[in-house]
Design a protein around this motif. Structure first.
Motif, PDB file in Angstrom:
ATOM      1  N   GLU A 158      20.045  66.736  80.992  1.00  0.00           N
ATOM      2  CA  GLU A 158      21.246  67.093  81.731  1.00  0.00           C
ATOM      3  C   GLU A 158      22.223  67.785  80.790  1.00  0.00           C
ATOM      4  OE1 GLU A 158      23.201  63.652  83.202  1.00  0.00           O
ATOM      5  OE2 GLU A 158      23.306  62.635  81.266  1.00  0.00           O
ATOM      6  N   ALA A 159      23.096  68.585  81.365  1.00  0.00           N
ATOM      7  CA  ALA A 159      24.136  69.271  80.600  1.00  0.00           C
ATOM      8  C   ALA A 159      25.486  68.676  80.967  1.00  0.00           C
ATOM      9  CB  ALA A 159      24.122  70.767  80.903  1.00  0.00           C
ATOM     10  N   SER A 160      26.351  68.519  79.948  1.00  0.00           N
ATOM     11  CA  SER A 160      27.691  67.989  80.176  1.00  0.00           C
ATOM     12  C   SER A 160      28.649  68.663  79.199  1.00  0.00           C
ATOM     13  CB  SER A 160      27.707  66.470  79.983  1.00  0.00           C
ATOM     14  OG  SER A 160      29.008  65.952  80.145  1.00  0.00           O
ATOM     15  N   GLY A 161      29.511  69.520  79.733  1.00  0.00           N
ATOM     16  CA  GLY A 161      30.472  70.209  78.865  1.00  0.00           C
ATOM     17  C   GLY A 161      29.768  71.088  77.850  1.00  0.00           C
ATOM     18  N   ASP A 162      30.050  70.860  76.573  1.00  0.00           N
ATOM     19  CA  ASP A 162      29.457  71.685  75.526  1.00  0.00           C
ATOM     20  C   ASP A 162      28.278  70.982  74.853  1.00  0.00           C
ATOM     21  OD1 ASP A 162      30.849  69.691  74.298  1.00  0.00           O
ATOM     22  OD2 ASP A 162      31.950  70.977  72.901  1.00  0.00           O
ATOM     23  N   HIS A 163      27.632  70.033  75.566  1.00  0.00           N
ATOM     24  CA  HIS A 163      26.480  69.320  75.020  1.00  0.00           C
ATOM     25  C   HIS A 163      25.365  69.231  76.062  1.00  0.00           C
ATOM     26  CE1 HIS A 163      29.561  67.984  72.162  1.00  0.00           C
ATOM     27  NE2 HIS A 163      28.568  67.597  71.362  1.00  0.00           N
ATOM     28  N   VAL A 164      24.147  69.020  75.582  1.00  0.00           N
ATOM     29  CA  VAL A 164      23.023  68.675  76.455  1.00  0.00           C
ATOM     30  C   VAL A 164      22.499  67.315  76.004  1.00  0.00           C
ATOM     31  CG1 VAL A 164      22.374  71.060  76.912  1.00  0.00           C
ATOM     32  CG2 VAL A 164      21.301  69.849  75.010  1.00  0.00           C
ATOM     33  N   THR A 165      21.956  66.560  76.945  1.00  0.00           N
ATOM     34  CA  THR A 165      21.441  65.224  76.645  1.00  0.00           C
ATOM     35  C   THR A 165      19.997  65.110  77.099  1.00  0.00           C
ATOM     36  OG1 THR A 165      23.645  64.254  76.907  1.00  0.00           O
ATOM     37  CG2 THR A 165      21.767  62.755  77.010  1.00  0.00           C
ATOM     38  N   LEU A 166      19.159  64.557  76.231  1.00  0.00           N
ATOM     39  CA  LEU A 166      17.761  64.274  76.543  1.00  0.00           C
ATOM     40  C   LEU A 166      17.566  62.761  76.496  1.00  0.00           C
ATOM     41  CD1 LEU A 166      17.881  67.176  75.130  1.00  0.00           C
ATOM     42  CD2 LEU A 166      15.473  66.808  74.576  1.00  0.00           C
ATOM     43  N   ARG A 167      16.927  62.214  77.517  1.00  0.00           N
ATOM     44  CA  ARG A 167      16.584  60.792  77.546  1.00  0.00           C
ATOM     45  C   ARG A 167      15.072  60.658  77.659  1.00  0.00           C
ATOM     46  NH1 ARG A 167      21.546  60.874  80.110  1.00  0.00           N
ATOM     47  NH2 ARG A 167      23.031  59.279  79.355  1.00  0.00           N
ATOM     48  N   ILE A 168      14.454  60.034  76.659  1.00  0.00           N
ATOM     49  CA  ILE A 168      13.010  59.826  76.643  1.00  0.00           C
ATOM     50  C   ILE A 168      12.769  58.331  76.780  1.00  0.00           C
ATOM     51  CG2 ILE A 168      10.865  60.157  75.360  1.00  0.00           C
ATOM     52  CD1 ILE A 168      12.244  62.432  73.854  1.00  0.00           C
ATOM     53  N   SER A 169      12.190  57.917  77.909  1.00  0.00           N
ATOM     54  CA  SER A 169      12.027  56.489  78.223  1.00  0.00           C
ATOM     55  C   SER A 169      10.562  56.131  78.370  1.00  0.00           C
ATOM     56  CB  SER A 169      12.765  56.145  79.519  1.00  0.00           C
ATOM     57  OG  SER A 169      14.132  56.485  79.434  1.00  0.00           O
ATOM     58  N   ASP A 170      10.212  54.918  77.937  1.00  0.00           N
ATOM     59  CA  ASP A 170       8.872  54.389  78.175  1.00  0.00           C
ATOM     60  C   ASP A 170       8.990  52.957  78.678  1.00  0.00           C
ATOM     61  OD1 ASP A 170       8.447  52.273  75.973  1.00  0.00           O
ATOM     62  OD2 ASP A 170       9.018  54.002  74.765  1.00  0.00           O
ATOM     63  N   ASN A 171       7.935  52.470  79.303  1.00  0.00           N
ATOM     64  CA  ASN A 171       7.918  51.086  79.810  1.00  0.00           C
ATOM     65  C   ASN A 171       7.045  50.199  78.926  1.00  0.00           C
ATOM     66  OD1 ASN A 171       5.427  52.101  80.457  1.00  0.00           O
ATOM     67  ND2 ASN A 171       5.406  51.327  82.567  1.00  0.00           N
ATOM     68  N   GLY A 172       7.122  50.433  77.616  1.00  0.00           N
ATOM     69  CA  GLY A 172       6.281  49.729  76.670  1.00  0.00           C
ATOM     70  C   GLY A 172       6.822  48.392  76.230  1.00  0.00           C
ATOM     71  N   SER A 173       6.435  48.003  75.011  1.00  0.00           N
ATOM     72  CA  SER A 173       6.733  46.656  74.513  1.00  0.00           C
ATOM     73  C   SER A 173       8.191  46.448  74.148  1.00  0.00           C
ATOM     74  CB  SER A 173       5.860  46.366  73.288  1.00  0.00           C
ATOM     75  OG  SER A 173       6.033  47.373  72.299  1.00  0.00           O
ATOM     76  N   GLY A 174       8.941  47.516  73.893  1.00  0.00           N
ATOM     77  CA  GLY A 174      10.349  47.379  73.554  1.00  0.00           C
ATOM     78  C   GLY A 174      10.564  46.847  72.142  1.00  0.00           C
ATOM     79  N   MET A 175      11.844  46.728  71.737  1.00  0.00           N
ATOM     80  CA  MET A 175      12.203  46.265  70.395  1.00  0.00           C
ATOM     81  C   MET A 175      13.357  45.282  70.484  1.00  0.00           C
ATOM     82  SD  MET A 175      12.189  49.882  68.287  1.00  0.00           S
ATOM     83  CE  MET A 175      13.082  50.784  69.558  1.00  0.00           C
ATOM     84  N   ASP A 176      13.360  44.322  69.555  1.00  0.00           N
ATOM     85  CA  ASP A 176      14.493  43.408  69.503  1.00  0.00           C
ATOM     86  C   ASP A 176      15.657  44.056  68.767  1.00  0.00           C
ATOM     87  OD1 ASP A 176      13.951  43.229  66.741  1.00  0.00           O
ATOM     88  OD2 ASP A 176      12.721  41.437  67.012  1.00  0.00           O
ATOM     89  N   ALA A 177      16.809  43.398  68.755  1.00  0.00           N
ATOM     90  CA  ALA A 177      18.020  43.978  68.176  1.00  0.00           C
ATOM     91  C   ALA A 177      17.864  44.238  66.678  1.00  0.00           C
ATOM     92  CB  ALA A 177      19.208  43.050  68.438  1.00  0.00           C
ATOM     93  N   ALA A 178      17.195  43.334  65.970  1.00  0.00           N
ATOM     94  CA  ALA A 178      17.026  43.498  64.526  1.00  0.00           C
ATOM     95  C   ALA A 178      16.201  44.740  64.204  1.00  0.00           C
ATOM     96  CB  ALA A 178      16.367  42.259  63.932  1.00  0.00           C
ATOM     97  N   THR A 179      15.161  44.992  64.981  1.00  0.00           N
ATOM     98  CA  THR A 179      14.319  46.171  64.759  1.00  0.00           C
ATOM     99  C   THR A 179      15.087  47.449  65.082  1.00  0.00           C
ATOM    100  OG1 THR A 179      12.324  44.907  65.287  1.00  0.00           O
ATOM    101  CG2 THR A 179      12.157  47.302  65.388  1.00  0.00           C
ATOM    102  N   GLN A 180      15.866  47.429  66.155  1.00  0.00           N
ATOM    103  CA  GLN A 180      16.635  48.613  66.534  1.00  0.00           C
ATOM    104  C   GLN A 180      17.614  49.035  65.447  1.00  0.00           C
ATOM    105  OE1 GLN A 180      18.167  48.724  70.680  1.00  0.00           O
ATOM    106  NE2 GLN A 180      16.989  46.830  71.007  1.00  0.00           N
ATOM    107  N   GLN A 181      18.130  48.074  64.709  1.00  0.00           N
ATOM    108  CA  GLN A 181      19.093  48.398  63.655  1.00  0.00           C
ATOM    109  C   GLN A 181      18.433  49.087  62.469  1.00  0.00           C
ATOM    110  OE1 GLN A 181      21.050  44.719  62.667  1.00  0.00           O
ATOM    111  NE2 GLN A 181      22.240  44.653  64.576  1.00  0.00           N
ATOM    112  N   ARG A 182      17.108  48.982  62.344  1.00  0.00           N
ATOM    113  CA  ARG A 182      16.432  49.499  61.148  1.00  0.00           C
ATOM    114  C   ARG A 182      15.501  50.675  61.418  1.00  0.00           C
ATOM    115  NH1 ARG A 182      13.534  45.423  57.423  1.00  0.00           N
ATOM    116  NH2 ARG A 182      13.807  47.247  56.081  1.00  0.00           N
ATOM    117  N   ILE A 183      15.303  51.065  62.660  1.00  0.00           N
ATOM    118  CA  ILE A 183      14.243  52.034  62.951  1.00  0.00           C
ATOM    119  C   ILE A 183      14.469  53.399  62.319  1.00  0.00           C
ATOM    120  CG2 ILE A 183      13.515  50.933  65.100  1.00  0.00           C
ATOM    121  CD1 ILE A 183      15.143  53.044  66.595  1.00  0.00           C
ATOM    122  N   PHE A 184      15.717  53.740  61.985  1.00  0.00           N
ATOM    123  CA  PHE A 184      15.973  55.045  61.376  1.00  0.00           C
ATOM    124  C   PHE A 184      15.972  54.995  59.847  1.00  0.00           C
ATOM    125  CE2 PHE A 184      18.216  55.424  65.557  1.00  0.00           C
ATOM    126  CZ  PHE A 184      17.338  56.340  66.118  1.00  0.00           C
TER     127      PHE A 184
END
Length: 414
Positions: free
Chosen positions: A328-354
């Motif tokens: 979708e486009a909003s103002g001067d930006h575009v947004t991409l959302r990539i979703s899956d219905n997989g196993s997911g991640m807990d909060a601790a893993t999300q903080q370190r994935i990058f």
């Protein structure tokens, strides 16, 4: 007698009882990674050019080198194990040294053929990964990024071999039908020539003889089917060309490529063309595109971000997996959302994935660089990448990119 170097430069196809990839030789040989396809008894029936060159490093007899590269197969040791796996293998050379290789094994296709892609193990895979990017020069960092790209291509190549083989099979079948059609048409032409030269037959007799031959050859059906057969074959060849071109575009190293105006949807479709093979038909891919303007970006780097996220998504989902991409486009930006219905991640893993080299995969099944590289690319583009995940429900990556870069001038390129 051929030298080992001559043999290693020439890809060969062995016609075994299980599989015939003779039509795929040229295409598979153009891939940037080593690919070996095995018979049901575990012996190699096909090896592309890069695989044979790697085998020549192991042994002066390329066939012996190939056997060395596929020795101690984890799939043979555990037939009930996972269908796709990766291992690190120290292959003994003829001189007594060892060459470390990373092997990615895959079972795919109607008859469950095994294929394996190989790449030499990088030194970084043997060392402590903490802080591995620190102190690296720009060229060294670029080399690490490119190595991660080739590692991803390695994961894809086995699936690509089977993906390419599908259109090759029906093109090959169509060529057999075309040969039969041509024989019948040439027979009609030969009879026509004889009838024209026969001065004893009346015009009516000539027409009747020609009509009889055309009916026997089913001329009307050939006339109707031939254009469709040629068009189907053309589409198959074009599909093969597109698959190989997408792989080449993704795997190439071009640090000089500049920012330019580019279609985000084109980047998504190109990446999906490659990634679909990983799903093996078990994953549903869906795209929900809103109208977007061209954005100023580095297309190669954007493709790498999409590839890294989508490959991770295919590995996270189960048999009834679904991956959706919304834009979708909003103002001067575009947004991409990539979703899956997989196993997911807990909060601790999300903080370190990058973090560089952080991975939740087993040893040898991930470099831990993909999302770190993606984060750096999005930051370089002046955008944001965020993650929203729930254990057992799935994961969504949200990428926000500006339409224009503050310090670049771009030309439109659709």
């Amino acid at each position: 007698m051929k030298t080992s170097n001559e043999m290693s430069m020439r890809p060969e196809v062995v016609h075994g009882g299980d599989i015939d990839l003779s039509g795929a030789t040229a295409v598979l040989d153009s891939l940037p990674v080593a690919v070996i396809v095995l018979e049901s008894d575990g012996t190699p029936c096909f090896a592309n050019g890069p695989a044979r060159r790697l085998a020549g490093v192991i042994h002066s007899d390329v066939e012996q080198g190939l056997l060395g590269l596929i020795a101690a197969s984890p799939m043979a040791a555990d037939p009930d194990g996972p269908k796709d796996c990766e291992d690190r293998f120290d292959c003994a050379t003829e001189e007594g040294r060892t060459l470390g290789v990373v092997r990615q094994w895959r079972v795919a296709g109607e008859y469950g053929h095994v294929s394996v892609t190989l790449r030499p193990a990088r030194n970084e895979e043997r060392e402590d990964r903490a802080g591995a990017l620190e102190g690296k020069s720009a060229s060294e960092q670029q080399s690490l990024i490119h190595a991660e790209k080739l590692a991803t291509v390695g994961q894809l190549a086995a699936g690509m071999a089977h993906e390419i083989n599908n259109p090759i099979c029906y093109v090959q079948s169509n060529l057999g039908t075309l040969r039969d059609y041509l024989n019948k048409l040439f027979g009609i032409l030969e009879l026509s020539d004889q009838l024209v030269r026969d001065g004893e037959m009346t015009p009516q007799q000539r027409l009747e003889a020609l009509d009889m031959r055309k009916q026997a050859a089913d001329y009307q059906m050939i006339a109707e089917d031939l254009p469709a057969l040629l068009e189907e074959s053309r589409e198959g060849v074009e599909r093969i060309r597109q698959i190989v071109q997408n792989l080449r575009d993704f795997s190439r190293l071009d640090p000089t490529e500049s920012f330019r105006l580019f279609d985000v949807h084109r980047a998504i479709e190109t990446t999906l063309d490659i990634v679909r093979s990983l799903g093996g038909g078990r994953i549903r891919f869906a795209t929900y595109f809103q109208q977007l303007p061209l954005i100023e970006c580095n297309p190669t780097e954007l493709n790498q971000v999409l590839m890294n996220i989508l490959v991770n998504a295919t590995q996270a989902v189960d048999a009834d997996g679904a991956i959706e991409i919304h834009t979708e486009a909003s103002g001067d930006h575009v947004t991409l959302r990539i979703s899956d219905n997989g196993s997911g991640m807990d909060a601790a893993t999300q903080q370190r994935i990058f973090e560089p080299f952080f991975t939740t995969k087993e040893v040898g099944k991930g470099t831990g660089l993909g999302l770190s590289i993606s984060y750096g690319i999005i930051q370089k583009h002046g955008g944001r990448i965020e993650v929203d995940s729930v254990v057992g429900q799935g994961t969504t990556f949200i990428i926000t990119l500006p339409l224009r870069q503050a310090n670049h001038t771009a030309e439109a390129n659709t």
